[in-house]
Motif scaffolding. Sequence first.
Motif, PDB file in Angstrom:
ATOM      1  N   MET A 120       0.816  -1.201   0.000  1.00 55.82           N
ATOM      2  CA  MET A 120       0.000   0.000   0.000  1.00 55.82           C
ATOM      3  C   MET A 120       0.857   1.261   0.000  1.00 55.82           C
ATOM      4  O   MET A 120       0.491   2.253  -0.608  1.00 55.82           O
ATOM      5  N   ASP A 121       2.021   1.189   0.710  1.00 60.72           N
ATOM      6  CA  ASP A 121       2.914   2.338   0.740  1.00 60.72           C
ATOM      7  C   ASP A 121       3.431   2.677  -0.650  1.00 60.72           C
ATOM      8  O   ASP A 121       3.529   3.848  -1.018  1.00 60.72           O
ATOM      9  N   ILE A 122       3.763   1.641  -1.416  1.00 55.62           N
ATOM     10  CA  ILE A 122       4.282   1.870  -2.763  1.00 55.62           C
ATOM     11  C   ILE A 122       3.204   2.498  -3.639  1.00 55.62           C
ATOM     12  O   ILE A 122       3.480   3.410  -4.428  1.00 55.62           O
ATOM     13  N   PHE A 123       1.967   2.040  -3.509  1.00 53.70           N
ATOM     14  CA  PHE A 123       0.875   2.603  -4.282  1.00 53.70           C
ATOM     15  C   PHE A 123       0.683   4.082  -3.966  1.00 53.70           C
ATOM     16  O   PHE A 123       0.566   4.913  -4.868  1.00 53.70           O
ATOM     17  N   LEU A 124       0.668   4.427  -2.686  1.00 53.43           N
ATOM     18  CA  LEU A 124       0.504   5.833  -2.302  1.00 53.43           C
ATOM     19  C   LEU A 124       1.671   6.682  -2.794  1.00 53.43           C
ATOM     20  O   LEU A 124       1.478   7.817  -3.247  1.00 53.43           O
ATOM     21  N   GLN A 125       2.890   6.133  -2.730  1.00 52.59           N
ATOM     22  CA  GLN A 125       4.050   6.864  -3.223  1.00 52.59           C
ATOM     23  C   GLN A 125       3.932   7.100  -4.725  1.00 52.59           C
ATOM     24  O   GLN A 125       4.260   8.183  -5.226  1.00 52.59           O
ATOM     25  N   GLN A 126       3.451   6.115  -5.458  1.00 57.82           N
ATOM     26  CA  GLN A 126       3.294   6.269  -6.904  1.00 57.82           C
ATOM     27  C   GLN A 126       2.182   7.275  -7.242  1.00 57.82           C
ATOM     28  O   GLN A 126       2.278   7.985  -8.242  1.00 57.82           O
ATOM     29  N   VAL A 127       1.150   7.327  -6.428  1.00 56.32           N
ATOM     30  CA  VAL A 127       0.097   8.331  -6.629  1.00 56.32           C
ATOM     31  C   VAL A 127       0.677   9.730  -6.432  1.00 56.32           C
ATOM     32  O   VAL A 127       0.440  10.638  -7.239  1.00 56.32           O
ATOM     33  N   VAL A 128       1.471   9.900  -5.384  1.00 60.70           N
ATOM     34  CA  VAL A 128       2.105  11.199  -5.137  1.00 60.70           C
ATOM     35  C   VAL A 128       3.070  11.531  -6.275  1.00 60.70           C
ATOM     36  O   VAL A 128       3.097  12.677  -6.771  1.00 60.70           O
ATOM     37  N   ASN A 129       3.857  10.562  -6.731  1.00 67.46           N
ATOM     38  CA  ASN A 129       4.769  10.785  -7.853  1.00 67.46           C
ATOM     39  C   ASN A 129       4.008  11.198  -9.108  1.00 67.46           C
ATOM     40  O   ASN A 129       4.422  12.115  -9.827  1.00 67.46           O
ATOM     41  N   GLY A 130       2.907  10.509  -9.396  1.00 62.20           N
ATOM     42  CA  GLY A 130       2.104  10.842 -10.571  1.00 62.20           C
ATOM     43  C   GLY A 130       1.501  12.232 -10.493  1.00 62.20           C
ATOM     44  O   GLY A 130       1.491  12.972 -11.476  1.00 62.20           O
ATOM     45  N   LEU A 131       0.991  12.595  -9.325  1.00 58.00           N
ATOM     46  CA  LEU A 131       0.423  13.946  -9.160  1.00 58.00           C
ATOM     47  C   LEU A 131       1.499  15.015  -9.282  1.00 58.00           C
ATOM     48  O   LEU A 131       1.267  16.077  -9.880  1.00 58.00           O
ATOM     49  N   THR A 132       2.687  14.746  -8.751  1.00 59.16           N
ATOM     50  CA  THR A 132       3.778  15.703  -8.850  1.00 59.16           C
ATOM     51  C   THR A 132       4.217  15.883 -10.297  1.00 59.16           C
ATOM     52  O   THR A 132       4.345  17.014 -10.785  1.00 59.16           O
ATOM     53  N   LEU A 133       4.449  14.793 -10.991  1.00 57.49           N
ATOM     54  CA  LEU A 133       4.876  14.870 -12.387  1.00 57.49           C
ATOM     55  C   LEU A 133       3.787  15.489 -13.258  1.00 57.49           C
ATOM     56  O   LEU A 133       4.074  16.306 -14.140  1.00 57.49           O
ATOM     57  N   GLY A 134       2.544  15.133 -13.003  1.00 58.76           N
ATOM     58  CA  GLY A 134       1.439  15.736 -13.744  1.00 58.76           C
ATOM     59  C   GLY A 134       1.338  17.233 -13.507  1.00 58.76           C
ATOM     60  O   GLY A 134       1.029  18.003 -14.424  1.00 58.76           O
ATOM     61  N   SER A 135       1.614  17.665 -12.298  1.00 57.61           N
ATOM     62  CA  SER A 135       1.598  19.100 -11.999  1.00 57.61           C
ATOM     63  C   SER A 135       2.696  19.830 -12.751  1.00 57.61           C
ATOM     64  O   SER A 135       2.490  20.929 -13.266  1.00 57.61           O
ATOM     65  N   ILE A 136       3.871  19.213 -12.827  1.00 58.84           N
ATOM     66  CA  ILE A 136       4.973  19.826 -13.576  1.00 58.84           C
ATOM     67  C   ILE A 136       4.598  19.922 -15.051  1.00 58.84           C
ATOM     68  O   ILE A 136       4.805  20.959 -15.693  1.00 58.84           O
ATOM     69  N   TYR A 137       4.044  18.860 -15.612  1.00 58.45           N
ATOM     70  CA  TYR A 137       3.612  18.892 -17.014  1.00 58.45           C
ATOM     71  C   TYR A 137       2.559  19.979 -17.236  1.00 58.45           C
ATOM     72  O   TYR A 137       2.573  20.668 -18.251  1.00 58.45           O
ATOM     73  N   ALA A 138       1.641  20.123 -16.293  1.00 57.46           N
ATOM     74  CA  ALA A 138       0.582  21.129 -16.432  1.00 57.46           C
ATOM     75  C   ALA A 138       1.156  22.544 -16.415  1.00 57.46           C
ATOM     76  O   ALA A 138       0.738  23.394 -17.200  1.00 57.46           O
ATOM     77  N   VAL A 139       2.129  22.794 -15.548  1.00 57.13           N
ATOM     78  CA  VAL A 139       2.735  24.127 -15.486  1.00 57.13           C
ATOM     79  C   VAL A 139       3.501  24.428 -16.765  1.00 57.13           C
ATOM     80  O   VAL A 139       3.413  25.538 -17.308  1.00 57.13           O
ATOM     81  N   VAL A 140       4.242  23.452 -17.284  1.00 54.05           N
ATOM     82  CA  VAL A 140       4.978  23.660 -18.537  1.00 54.05           C
ATOM     83  C   VAL A 140       4.002  23.883 -19.691  1.00 54.05           C
ATOM     84  O   VAL A 140       4.193  24.786 -20.520  1.00 54.05           O
ATOM     85  N   ALA A 141       2.943  23.107 -19.761  1.00 53.52           N
ATOM     86  CA  ALA A 141       1.943  23.284 -20.821  1.00 53.52           C
ATOM     87  C   ALA A 141       1.245  24.636 -20.708  1.00 53.52           C
ATOM     88  O   ALA A 141       0.965  25.285 -21.723  1.00 53.52           O
ATOM     89  N   LEU A 142       0.973  25.060 -19.491  1.00 54.91           N
ATOM     90  CA  LEU A 142       0.373  26.374 -19.286  1.00 54.91           C
ATOM     91  C   LEU A 142       1.300  27.477 -19.787  1.00 54.91           C
ATOM     92  O   LEU A 142       0.859  28.443 -20.412  1.00 54.91           O
TER      93      LEU A 142
END
Length: 153
Positions: free
Chosen positions: A1-23
């Motif tokens: 479960m810890d790995i899943f939560l870490q991957q969710v946080v990683n995905g949200l972080t990377l997605g946020s970076i992509y969103a800022v660059v696209a913006l």
Amino acid sequence: MDIFLQQVVNGLTLGSIYAVVALGYTMVYGIIQLINFAHGEVVMVGAMVALATIATLAGSTALPPAVVVFAGVACAVPVCMVLGFVMERVAYRPLRGAPRLAPLITAIGLSIILQHVALLIWAAVRCRFPRSWRTPYSSSPAPTSAWYRSGSC
């Protein structure tokens, strides 16, 4: 479960970076009608400035990790702002009335120049972002490597 939560946080972080660059791409194209090929290099310079700041502070002070990361961001943002301002004044503003191909070629040229300036400053060395805190999977406190403190990255 810890790995899943870490991957969710990683995905949200990377997605946020992509969103800022696209913006940023969208805003630049919407305002000056130019596809800025150097936009990614400005993001790279910001990331490298943040890396250098965080590596310096994490290796030499006992500041909390959140303060170190905030200091890295606080150093990177003004550097990117000044870099963008200089690029617009020196390269893009003189070409406002030029044919559409001239600013496009200038953007590609700026991209190449920024890549090579970054290579000169930070060298072509693989750098990984230093850990600011201990993870459940690491046995050593972060960061312990003298490699970061030596300034080789």
